[in-house]
Design a protein around this motif. Sequence first.
Motif, mmCIF file in Angstrom:
data_model
loop_
_atom_site.group_PDB
_atom_site.id
_atom_site.type_symbol
_atom_site.label_atom_id
_atom_site.label_comp_id
_atom_site.label_asym_id
_atom_site.label_seq_id
_atom_site.Cartn_x
_atom_site.Cartn_y
_atom_site.Cartn_z
ATOM 1 N N SER A 186 4.943 -2.111 -3.530
ATOM 2 C CA SER A 186 4.879 -3.569 -3.660
ATOM 3 C C SER A 186 3.482 -4.105 -3.351
ATOM 4 N N GLN A 187 2.690 -3.304 -2.625
ATOM 5 C CA GLN A 187 1.315 -3.696 -2.318
ATOM 6 C C GLN A 187 0.343 -3.293 -3.424
ATOM 7 N N GLY A 188 0.879 -2.788 -4.531
ATOM 8 C CA GLY A 188 0.035 -2.469 -5.675
ATOM 9 C C GLY A 188 -0.417 -1.026 -5.764
ATOM 10 N N MET A 189 0.069 -0.171 -4.871
ATOM 11 C CA MET A 189 -0.292 1.249 -4.940
ATOM 12 C C MET A 189 0.524 1.903 -6.054
ATOM 13 N N ASN A 190 -0.089 2.825 -6.767
ATOM 14 C CA ASN A 190 0.575 3.508 -7.871
ATOM 15 C C ASN A 190 1.126 4.854 -7.406
ATOM 16 N N GLU A 191 2.449 4.990 -7.485
ATOM 17 C CA GLU A 191 3.080 6.236 -7.080
ATOM 18 C C GLU A 191 2.847 7.310 -8.124
ATOM 19 N N PHE A 192 2.374 8.454 -7.688
ATOM 20 C CA PHE A 192 2.168 9.608 -8.553
ATOM 21 C C PHE A 192 3.336 10.578 -8.401
ATOM 22 N N LEU A 199 -0.146 9.105 -4.018
ATOM 23 C CA LEU A 199 -0.543 7.854 -4.653
ATOM 24 C C LEU A 199 -1.738 8.090 -5.557
ATOM 25 N N GLU A 200 -1.710 7.445 -6.710
ATOM 26 C CA GLU A 200 -2.797 7.586 -7.672
ATOM 27 C C GLU A 200 -3.736 6.394 -7.547
ATOM 28 N N ALA A 201 -4.988 6.682 -7.315
ATOM 29 C CA ALA A 201 -6.028 5.661 -7.252
ATOM 30 C C ALA A 201 -6.984 5.897 -8.423
ATOM 31 N N THR A 202 -8.010 5.109 -8.497
ATOM 32 C CA THR A 202 -9.058 5.382 -9.477
ATOM 33 C C THR A 202 -10.166 6.128 -8.739
#
Length: 80
Positions: free
Chosen positions: A30-36, A47-50
């Motif tokens: 919900s905080q905008g982190m992308n689950e990998f 978590l997937e980041a750039t």
Amino acid sequence: QDKSSERLFPVSHILHVKGVDAELREQLKSQGMNEFYYHSRLKLISLEATPETVVKQFQQLTARGYDARLEVLKDLPRSK
């Protein structure tokens, strides 16, 4: 950096966080982190980041007290 050989290895854009239950998983998303990837029994989320934001996200997670780890890309073992 490998202390014995002084070699540098790149960091991937994936962060691993230990001790994450279902509630914390939803909070991070919900905080905008992308689950990998998520493993409920191990309580591990990836978590997937750039590439540009991975270190910043790692610092934010560790500052909040989470057991976050960077993924270091090392060479595969070679047979002689």
